[in-house]
Design an enzyme around this catalytic site. Sequence first.
Site, PDB file in Angstrom:
ATOM      1  N   GLU A  79      -7.546 -11.613   6.494  1.00  0.00           N
ATOM      2  CA  GLU A  79      -8.187 -10.370   6.056  1.00  0.00           C
ATOM      3  C   GLU A  79      -9.513 -10.616   5.341  1.00  0.00           C
ATOM      4  O   GLU A  79      -9.991  -9.731   4.634  1.00  0.00           O
ATOM      5  CB  GLU A  79      -7.266  -9.605   5.105  1.00  0.00           C
ATOM      6  CG  GLU A  79      -5.861  -9.359   5.640  1.00  0.00           C
ATOM      7  CD  GLU A  79      -5.134  -8.253   4.911  1.00  0.00           C
ATOM      8  OE1 GLU A  79      -5.305  -7.081   5.275  1.00  0.00           O
ATOM      9  OE2 GLU A  79      -4.398  -8.573   3.959  1.00  0.00           O
TER      10      GLU A  79
ATOM     11  N   ASP B 142      -9.252  -4.590   6.033  1.00  0.00           N
ATOM     12  CA  ASP B 142      -9.698  -5.467   4.944  1.00  0.00           C
ATOM     13  C   ASP B 142     -10.707  -6.489   5.452  1.00  0.00           C
ATOM     14  O   ASP B 142     -11.684  -6.791   4.754  1.00  0.00           O
ATOM     15  CB  ASP B 142      -8.494  -6.186   4.318  1.00  0.00           C
ATOM     16  CG  ASP B 142      -7.873  -5.346   3.219  1.00  0.00           C
ATOM     17  OD1 ASP B 142      -8.615  -4.789   2.402  1.00  0.00           O
ATOM     18  OD2 ASP B 142      -6.632  -5.239   3.185  1.00  0.00           O
TER      19      ASP B 142
ATOM     20  N   HIS C 250       0.803  -1.224   0.000  1.00  0.00           N
ATOM     21  CA  HIS C 250       0.000   0.000   0.000  1.00  0.00           C
ATOM     22  C   HIS C 250       0.832   1.268   0.000  1.00  0.00           C
ATOM     23  O   HIS C 250       0.405   2.289   0.539  1.00  0.00           O
ATOM     24  CB  HIS C 250      -0.932   0.008   1.219  1.00  0.00           C
ATOM     25  CG  HIS C 250      -2.087  -0.922   1.079  1.00  0.00           C
ATOM     26  ND1 HIS C 250      -2.925  -0.930  -0.012  1.00  0.00           N
ATOM     27  CD2 HIS C 250      -2.557  -1.889   1.893  1.00  0.00           C
ATOM     28  CE1 HIS C 250      -3.843  -1.858   0.137  1.00  0.00           C
ATOM     29  NE2 HIS C 250      -3.644  -2.456   1.276  1.00  0.00           N
TER      30      HIS C 250
END
Length: 263
Positions: free
Chosen positions: A153, A179, A49
Amino acid sequence: MKGLGTEFRERLARGGTAIGCNVRFSRSAEIGPILAACGFSWMMLDFEHSPASPHLAYDIGLAAIRAGVLPLARPAGHSAQEIAGLLTNGALGLVVPHVDTPEQARAVAAAARFPPRGTLSVPGSLPHFGYGLSLAEACARFNEEVVVVAMIESGTALANLDAIAATPGIDGLFIGASDLLWDLGLPGQYAGPELRDAVRRVCAAARANGKFAGMGGPREEAVWRESLAAGMRMILTENDLSLLMRGARDRVAFFAQAAEEED
Ligand code: 3PY
Ligand code: MG
């Protein structure tokens, strides 16, 4: 001599906590010594990310090791090639996103270790432990020290929790709370009963398999208190950018308040 990965695992096995920072914004090798001075014991170099280049595993990862902070890399995915690039250049372990099945867990555990324990490709030299070891010694030491953490997640990962936890070579389970909540259709509900239940289940699965449990995502201190009480030990506090902004806003607020009081 015990290395950072072994110390990390042993600390968590004793019931200690390990406080980490998501490095998504820093580009200087000094972030390792800075986090060390603040009491952090690990960092997550974020290649999922952030626009980080793999070079950061070398620059920031190696400097972190020299400063006593365990550098784990979060790859963008599960590719053995991406994992090899990060691990053989300076990261000393992985926080692997979106591990949904035991097959995926087995594959990433193998990708993170040199033969005979795995399939990680052997480089010309391995820099993590300095430059005084033979390549064979360095690879054997790496296999001892590397830490592999599977991120939980999704609802699918929760359904496969026991099999993922039982996978050899997976050292810990780690909830990616954002997530997970989005996948469950509960965006942002960090304080809700579903995350509390997932924390309890992940801690129990980890304990039953001799692994450790961790989490990242929540900001609320009440959620952290409950999660610590449930057995979460590997804590991703927040990222370097949000730490900077919070500290900066606090200082501005202090001086704005002080100026008002003067008027
Ligand atoms: C998440 O909350 O999804 C994360 O990946 C935390 O790092
Ligand atoms: Mg995530």
